[in-house]
Motif scaffolding. Structure first.
Motif, PDB file in Angstrom:
ATOM      1  N   ASN A  57      98.543  91.259  30.655  1.00  0.00           N
ATOM      2  CA  ASN A  57      99.993  91.435  30.688  1.00  0.00           C
ATOM      3  C   ASN A  57     100.572  90.643  31.845  1.00  0.00           C
ATOM      4  OD1 ASN A  57      98.928  94.304  29.548  1.00  0.00           O
ATOM      5  ND2 ASN A  57     100.902  93.792  28.662  1.00  0.00           N
ATOM      6  N   THR A  58     101.774  90.118  31.623  1.00  0.00           N
ATOM      7  CA  THR A  58     102.439  89.351  32.667  1.00  0.00           C
ATOM      8  C   THR A  58     103.153  90.283  33.650  1.00  0.00           C
ATOM      9  OG1 THR A  58     104.403  89.118  31.267  1.00  0.00           O
ATOM     10  CG2 THR A  58     102.767  87.358  31.177  1.00  0.00           C
ATOM     11  N   GLN A  59     103.306  89.786  34.879  1.00  0.00           N
ATOM     12  CA  GLN A  59     103.963  90.572  35.919  1.00  0.00           C
ATOM     13  C   GLN A  59     104.595  89.620  36.924  1.00  0.00           C
ATOM     14  OE1 GLN A  59     101.769  93.992  37.445  1.00  0.00           O
ATOM     15  NE2 GLN A  59     102.522  93.598  39.499  1.00  0.00           N
ATOM     16  N   ALA A  60     105.755  90.003  37.433  1.00  0.00           N
ATOM     17  CA  ALA A  60     106.441  89.170  38.423  1.00  0.00           C
ATOM     18  C   ALA A  60     105.624  89.084  39.709  1.00  0.00           C
ATOM     19  CB  ALA A  60     107.826  89.754  38.720  1.00  0.00           C
ATOM     20  N   VAL A  61     105.713  87.941  40.377  1.00  0.00           N
ATOM     21  CA  VAL A  61     104.954  87.775  41.615  1.00  0.00           C
ATOM     22  C   VAL A  61     105.572  88.570  42.761  1.00  0.00           C
ATOM     23  CG1 VAL A  61     104.050  85.512  40.975  1.00  0.00           C
ATOM     24  CG2 VAL A  61     106.221  85.651  42.181  1.00  0.00           C
ATOM     25  N   GLN A  62     106.864  88.855  42.670  1.00  0.00           N
ATOM     26  CA  GLN A  62     107.540  89.683  43.668  1.00  0.00           C
ATOM     27  C   GLN A  62     108.555  90.577  42.974  1.00  0.00           C
ATOM     28  OE1 GLN A  62     108.456  86.257  46.589  1.00  0.00           O
ATOM     29  NE2 GLN A  62     108.410  88.056  47.896  1.00  0.00           N
ATOM     30  N   THR A  63     108.573  91.841  43.371  1.00  0.00           N
ATOM     31  CA  THR A  63     109.546  92.795  42.848  1.00  0.00           C
ATOM     32  C   THR A  63     110.035  93.654  44.003  1.00  0.00           C
ATOM     33  OG1 THR A  63     108.433  92.892  40.702  1.00  0.00           O
ATOM     34  CG2 THR A  63     109.985  94.654  41.210  1.00  0.00           C
ATOM     35  N   VAL A  64     111.336  93.724  44.202  1.00  0.00           N
ATOM     36  CA  VAL A  64     111.910  94.501  45.294  1.00  0.00           C
ATOM     37  C   VAL A  64     113.054  95.354  44.753  1.00  0.00           C
ATOM     38  CG1 VAL A  64     113.217  94.395  47.453  1.00  0.00           C
ATOM     39  CG2 VAL A  64     111.284  92.869  47.110  1.00  0.00           C
ATOM     40  N   VAL A 285     108.633  86.371  30.639  1.00  0.00           N
ATOM     41  CA  VAL A 285     109.187  87.525  31.343  1.00  0.00           C
ATOM     42  C   VAL A 285     108.077  88.509  31.661  1.00  0.00           C
ATOM     43  CG1 VAL A 285     111.439  87.255  30.265  1.00  0.00           C
ATOM     44  CG2 VAL A 285     109.733  88.727  29.191  1.00  0.00           C
ATOM     45  N   PRO A 286     108.246  89.320  32.695  1.00  0.00           N
ATOM     46  CA  PRO A 286     107.229  90.322  33.034  1.00  0.00           C
ATOM     47  C   PRO A 286     107.049  91.343  31.919  1.00  0.00           C
ATOM     48  CG  PRO A 286     108.718  89.951  34.886  1.00  0.00           C
ATOM     49  CD  PRO A 286     109.311  89.242  33.714  1.00  0.00           C
ATOM     50  N   GLY A 287     105.811  91.817  31.766  1.00  0.00           N
ATOM     51  CA  GLY A 287     105.510  92.853  30.793  1.00  0.00           C
ATOM     52  C   GLY A 287     105.071  92.350  29.434  1.00  0.00           C
ATOM     53  N   LEU A 288     104.987  91.025  29.229  1.00  0.00           N
ATOM     54  CA  LEU A 288     104.558  90.488  27.947  1.00  0.00           C
ATOM     55  C   LEU A 288     103.057  90.678  27.744  1.00  0.00           C
ATOM     56  CD1 LEU A 288     106.425  87.066  27.599  1.00  0.00           C
ATOM     57  CD2 LEU A 288     106.832  89.139  26.274  1.00  0.00           C
ATOM     58  N   PHE A 289     102.670  90.930  26.504  1.00  0.00           N
ATOM     59  CA  PHE A 289     101.265  90.901  26.125  1.00  0.00           C
ATOM     60  C   PHE A 289     100.836  89.439  26.075  1.00  0.00           C
ATOM     61  CE2 PHE A 289      98.090  90.293  22.789  1.00  0.00           C
ATOM     62  CZ  PHE A 289      97.087  91.148  23.214  1.00  0.00           C
ATOM     63  N   ALA A 290      99.757  89.097  26.753  1.00  0.00           N
ATOM     64  CA  ALA A 290      99.335  87.702  26.860  1.00  0.00           C
ATOM     65  C   ALA A 290      97.892  87.535  26.408  1.00  0.00           C
ATOM     66  CB  ALA A 290      99.492  87.203  28.300  1.00  0.00           C
ATOM     67  N   LYS A 291      97.638  86.411  25.741  1.00  0.00           N
ATOM     68  CA  LYS A 291      96.277  85.995  25.431  1.00  0.00           C
ATOM     69  C   LYS A 291      95.843  84.997  26.493  1.00  0.00           C
ATOM     70  CE  LYS A 291      97.405  84.015  21.697  1.00  0.00           C
ATOM     71  NZ  LYS A 291      97.300  83.199  20.476  1.00  0.00           N
ATOM     72  N   LEU A 292      94.637  85.151  26.992  1.00  0.00           N
ATOM     73  CA  LEU A 292      94.146  84.249  28.022  1.00  0.00           C
ATOM     74  C   LEU A 292      92.755  83.761  27.644  1.00  0.00           C
ATOM     75  CD1 LEU A 292      95.447  86.965  29.927  1.00  0.00           C
ATOM     76  CD2 LEU A 292      95.795  84.890  31.248  1.00  0.00           C
ATOM     77  N   ARG A 293      92.416  82.607  28.151  1.00  0.00           N
ATOM     78  CA  ARG A 293      91.068  82.097  27.943  1.00  0.00           C
ATOM     79  C   ARG A 293      90.653  81.271  29.151  1.00  0.00           C
ATOM     80  NH1 ARG A 293      91.795  77.264  23.367  1.00  0.00           N
ATOM     81  NH2 ARG A 293      92.787  75.741  24.765  1.00  0.00           N
TER      82      ARG A 293
END
Length: 375
Positions: A57-64, A285-293
């Motif tokens: 899952n994607t996530q922002a590098v900074q959240t305040v 955007v943050p929270g996306l389901f992602a495929k990685l390899r």
């Protein structure tokens, strides 16, 4: 006479009927159709890269979370919900007048303590001179020394109070801590914020360029990727990663492995890892389901067009044209897809003639008319 005519008519009718039936038999005789035409090709041996695929899952590098650190009425909102903001840009103004008054009072206290210190130093100097000339008692010296030291301490306390007042006054202006994108406002204009000793969340700001993707690996996959890690590093010394999403067949976003946890979780047998990927347009955007390899190694492999591989209850198969153009179903072990081709790990030697188009027309054990693929 009439009896003979009738017999002749019946005989003629029988002969005509027999002739008609014979003609029908010739006209409706079954003629087998020609074998169906199919497109065939030889498997192609080429270098392919083996990948280890996983999800995350994607996530922002900074959240305040922007909060009200002082109490007061919300006086201004200086942004539009969801807009991009720059570091230092003012976003909220909490009524500053009471805190500015406290700053001015603290400045006046500092000035008063400075004046008191000046007087104490003058009197201490005078009393020391009189004592040295035997014109004054030593008690005056002690008194003004104590007064001077007290004034110094009070001046430092006044300066600290001024510093606190300045800080609180600064908290009336809530600014963006970094370049990013801000959420909708959580509090409307005119509301009292920061009351009751609790911080009021005003909005949230994130930085999503670059963007993180968190994922977990099993112990087995972790050992596999570790084996090839050193051979597949980029110039910065970090392992390569590719990322795609649920609406994509490929992995168009390239990034690197950014972080891995301190160890394998003994309860789950997995390790948390993180990749970092460029996101200049903010489309991820943050929270996306992602495929990685992650690439493992490059090897030579047999490939056939993706459409040549079928699936039944047993597994994957291809249709091969054998002797006398008879179709044979060959079970295979299919690997990953590569640019419209499918890797065949087991089941083919490389010299077979594989049906690549027209599988629905071919049946195992029946003949076909093969035509070489033009590709």
């Amino acid at each position: 006479m009439r009896h003979h005519v009738t017999r002749r008519l019946l005989l003629f009718a029988a002969l005509a009927l027999a002739a008609g039936l014979s003609a029908c038999d010739k006209r409706n005789a079954y003629v087998p159709p020609p074998p169906p035409s199919v497109t065939v090709a030889k498997p192609v041996r080429q270098p392919v890269v083996d990948y280890l695929e996983f999800t995350g899952n994607t996530q922002a590098v900074q959240t305040v979370n922007l909060t009200a650190r002082v109490e007061g009425f919300l006086q201004e909102i200086k942004f539009k919900d969801g807009q991009d903001v720059k570091q230092g840009q003012p976003l909220f103004i909490i009524e500053p007048a009471p805190y500015l008054a406290k700053v001015n009072k603290a400045k006046a206290d500092v000035d008063a303590q400075k004046a008191r210190l000046t007087q104490a130093e003058v009197e201490l100097t005078r009393s020391k001179k009189l004592f040295a000339e035997r014109a004054g008692p030593d008690t005056e010296v002690v008194k003004w020394q104590r007064e001077r030291d007290s004034a110094i301490a009070d001046l430092e306390a006044a300066k600290a109070s001024l510093q606190i007042a300045d800080i609180n006054y600064g908290y009336c202006r809530v600014a963006a801590p970094f370049d990013g994108r801000i959420s909708r406002r959580q509090v409307d204009l005119g509301n009292l914020v920061g009351s009751g000793g609790q911080a009021t969340t005003l909005a949230t700001i994130i930085k999503d360029d670059p963007i993180y993707a968190y994922f977990t690996l099993s112990e087995r996959d972790l050992l596999r990727i570790s084996k090839h890690h050193d051979a597949d590093k980029n110039p910065q010394g970090r392992a390569k990663l590719d990322m795609g999403f649920s609406n994509q067949q490929d992995f168009p976003v390239q990034g690197v492995l950014d972080y891995y946890d301190l160890g394998v979780d003994p309860q789950t047998g997995t390790m948390l890892l993180r990749g970092v990927f460029p996101n200049p347009k903010g489309t991820i955007v943050p929270g996306l389901f992602a495929k990685l390899r992650a690439p493992l190694e490059t090897r030579d492999a047999l490939t056939v067009p993706e459409g040549a591989v079928g699936v039944d209850q047993i597994g994957n198969y291809v249709l091969v044209v054998g002797d006398k153009n008879i179709v044979e179903q060959r079970p295979v072990t299919a690997g990953q897809a590569v640019n419209g081709l499918r890797v065949i790990d087991k089941g083919l030697e490389g010299n077979e003639t594989v049906i690549v188009n027209g599988l629905q027309l071919a049946r195992p054990g029946t003949p076909v008319t093969p035509q070489e693929s033009k590709k």
